[in-house]
Design an enzyme around this catalytic site. Sequence first.
Site, PDB file in Angstrom:
ATOM      1  N   SER A   1      -4.773 -12.291 -32.152  1.00 17.80           N
ATOM      2  CA  SER A   1      -3.657 -12.387 -33.372  1.00 17.80           C
ATOM      3  C   SER A   1      -4.166 -14.475 -32.474  1.00 17.80           C
ATOM      4  O   SER A   1      -4.832 -14.309 -31.789  1.00 17.80           O
ATOM      5  CB  SER A   1      -2.899 -11.735 -31.960  1.00 17.80           C
ATOM      6  OG  SER A   1      -1.691 -12.840 -32.678  1.00 17.80           O
TER       7      SER A   1
ATOM      8  N   TYR B   1       2.495  -9.759 -24.972  1.00 16.30           N
ATOM      9  CA  TYR B   1       1.574  -9.603 -25.676  1.00 16.30           C
ATOM     10  C   TYR B   1       0.473 -10.521 -26.084  1.00 16.30           C
ATOM     11  O   TYR B   1      -1.001 -10.883 -26.198  1.00 16.30           O
ATOM     12  CB  TYR B   1       2.814 -10.025 -27.438  1.00 16.30           C
ATOM     13  CG  TYR B   1       1.783  -9.329 -28.958  1.00 16.30           C
ATOM     14  CD1 TYR B   1       1.668  -8.692 -28.852  1.00 16.30           C
ATOM     15  CD2 TYR B   1       1.563 -10.951 -29.516  1.00 16.30           C
ATOM     16  CE1 TYR B   1       1.222  -8.356 -30.622  1.00 16.30           C
ATOM     17  CE2 TYR B   1       0.666 -10.594 -30.466  1.00 16.30           C
ATOM     18  CZ  TYR B   1       0.066  -9.308 -31.410  1.00 16.30           C
ATOM     19  OH  TYR B   1       0.165  -9.544 -32.068  1.00 16.30           O
TER      20      TYR B   1
END
Length: 260
Positions: free
Chosen positions: A142, A155
């Site tokens: 990401s 995350y």
Amino acid sequence: MSLKGKTALVTGSTSGIGLAIARALAAEGADLILNGFGEPKNIEAIRQELENTGVGAFYSPADMAKPEEIRTMVENGIRDFGGIDILVNNAGIQHVAPVEDFPPEKWDAILAINLSSAFHTVRHALPAMKQKGWGRIINIASAHALVASPYKSAYVAAKHGLLGFTKSIALETAQNNITANTICPGYVFTPLVKNQIADTARARGITEEEVINDVMLKAQWTKKFVTVEQVAGIALFLCSETAENVTGSALSVDGGWTAA
Ligand code: NAD
């Protein structure tokens, strides 16, 4: 490019980015091992759709939070296909909350699914990959593997970890004709993103529309969401022979987010 004769395992391929990657790999002729959660009839429809394109398509319900289930999925894949040539670690979840309110069980689940599952798939898949002398490991990280946002501590930690893990295995496999790379997407409008809009609005005390325009697309200089097909296109490139020297890299597809 033809991937005929190759087998791809894509974790979390019942939805979003993973499904688009599975479709793109199947379109080039790769046999697919699908994985992820969902309604059995929807999963069967995806499996059928891929098989109708002329490739083999199998489904494993393995839970990426459970190392034993991951081992069984990979071992069965190696037994049935003689190896996994393309391994895409894509399964992922998100939870948005300030760190002092972050539920420890969510922290553990995010670390397990978004990071440790890749360790487990790689360690079980690698011996057969090395034996065949060809492999592609593609980890879907990401923009949050490169930069942080508030309220996404687990995350961000997991994705930064996945990037580091990938670099390390790239070095370990560099002389085996195996590459290992991360793709780092910005915001892609999938269920994972749709579902965090309400939580982000709550955590930041703003409206859902403000989350889309002032948080998500604010970071993306193109002012456009990334599409799942654009991420899948990069995965396909990484499977090509042209990409044999691309290893240990982080390929960003984030509308300029991490350039700023
Ligand atoms: P999604 O929610 O559409 O798909 C996630 C997939 O993972 C689904 O198939 C789901 O069933 C599966 N999954 C979740 N938990 C699992 C578990 N325990 N075991 C097995 N499968 C499980 O999300 P998406 O947006 O397509 O996300 C895919 C990946 O891309 C994730 O790793 C995510 O972090 C990453 N990513 C997404 C975005 C985005 O904006 N959507 C941006 C950057 C990175």
